[in-house]
Design an enzyme around this catalytic site. Structure first.
Site, PDB file in Angstrom:
ATOM      1  N   ASP A 149      62.559  39.322  -0.212  1.00 22.64           N
ATOM      2  CA  ASP A 149      62.834  38.376  -1.280  1.00 22.64           C
ATOM      3  C   ASP A 149      61.546  38.037  -2.023  1.00 22.64           C
ATOM      4  OD1 ASP A 149      64.420  36.682  -2.810  1.00 22.64           O
ATOM      5  OD2 ASP A 149      63.998  34.955  -1.536  1.00 22.64           O
ATOM      6  N   HIS A 196      71.591  42.626  -8.893  1.00 24.22           N
ATOM      7  CA  HIS A 196      70.836  41.388  -9.041  1.00 24.22           C
ATOM      8  C   HIS A 196      69.575  41.605  -9.870  1.00 24.22           C
ATOM      9  CE1 HIS A 196      69.394  37.417  -8.126  1.00 24.22           C
ATOM     10  NE2 HIS A 196      68.272  37.901  -7.613  1.00 24.22           N
TER      11      HIS A 196
END
Length: 311
Positions: free
Chosen positions: A143, A216
């Site tokens: 992330d 995403h």
């Protein structure tokens, strides 16, 4: 007047965080409370100088606008639902974001801060986040890869600069995302990588035809006039193995515009009306709020402009 950013904005790669949102019920007590909170932060920073302890205190639009400072935090507004309810609005008056390399210090500081506010606020949400191996989320992917990494770049993206009246301040968004890992783990590796837009093992971003238009990465890597709409993410996984778990998403930016454009793109409210594949395969937003995080100097001096002529 100096323009010092609050201390949870710049430091990256912290391993633990606390996210508190609250409503203010005694506004007249806020100034004293934030000064006491900043003193508690300084004491712990001096006691544990290697733990990178930082804190941001931010304010929702209703409280901030009540201070009558229209030139500061001028973009700030209440969060509104997006995507026909896919992103709910849970706007509150106050954000307390604490992060460091040690959860003990975070907890100690959070206790001191809430004690400082006392009955001046009502806590509406509190979550504790943790950093996983290789900075991977609960979905198994690394992330924050797109975050600016150098301190100067972080400051340029995350903090209002120049001689603006609100220089040193920042806009923040906070959303809780609740994951369905049972559903996610039912997708094969190729489907998971398709949804994220990068490889899982080695974090290589997909490009061209390999990048699904609803991945995403495709939804949040945006440009306007050739310039990337960057933000500074300080998100962490949260939750229990047997209960609610997911991602506490928090991001800072010198412009609320950048944050909002990414969310519009994720939740189907941009021109192409596409939604992020992660919202179909992994997660759903269960909260959403915007805050203005003023400079440290402004935090020490929050007086209503109509009643004070000093900065």
């Amino acid at each position: 007047m100096n323009h010092t950013p609050q201390t949870a904005i710049i430091p990256d790669h912290c391993t633990a965080g606390i996210f508190i949102e609250a409503d203010i019920v005694r506004p007249q007590a806020v100034q004293t409370a934030v000064r006491t909170a900043l003193n508690a932060l300084k004491r712990l920073q001096n006691q544990f100088p290697d733990n990178r302890l930082g804190m941001s205190i931010g304010f929702g639009a209703d409280f901030w606008h009540s201070l009558n400072r229209p030139a500061e935090g001028a973009e700030l507004k209440n969060f509104t639902p997006l995507g026909n309810g896919l992103a709910p609005a849970t706007q509150h008056d106050l954000l307390i974001h604490i992060q460091s390399l040690n959860h003990d210090n975070n907890y100690t500081l959070a206790q001191a801060v809430l004690d400082a506010f006392g009955d001046a606020l009502v806590v509406r949400s509190e979550e504790h986040g943790f950093r996983r191996h290789q900075e991977r989320g609960l979905d198994g992917f690394i992330d924050g890869t797109e975050n600016p990494q150098e301190t100067d770049d972080i400051r340029t993206v995350g903090v209002i600069g120049g001689d603006a009246p609100d220089a040193g301040g920042s806009y923040a968004v906070v959303q809780k995302y609740r994951h369905d890992l049972h559903q996610w783990n039912g997708f094969d590796l190729a489907q998971q990588e398709e949804a994220v837009g990068r490889s899982k093992a080695d974090d290589i971003e997909f490009e061209g035809e390999q990048l699904h238009p609803e991945a995403h990465i495709a939804r949040v890597n945006l440009k306007e006039n050739g310039v990337g709409l960057k933000i500074v993410r300080r998100s962490l996984p949260f939750g229990k193995v047997s209960g609610e778990h997911g991602l506490m998403f928090i991001a800072y930016c010198a412009r609320l515009h950048n944050i909002e454009q990414q969310l519009l793109s994720m939740f189907g409210d941009s021109a192409d009306q596409r939604t992020d594949l992660l919202l179909h395969r992994l997660t759903r937003a269960v909260s959403g709020a915007y805050y203005f995080v003023p400079s440290v100097e402004r935090l020490h001096n929050l007086q209503n402009q109509s009643t004070s002529s000093t900065d």
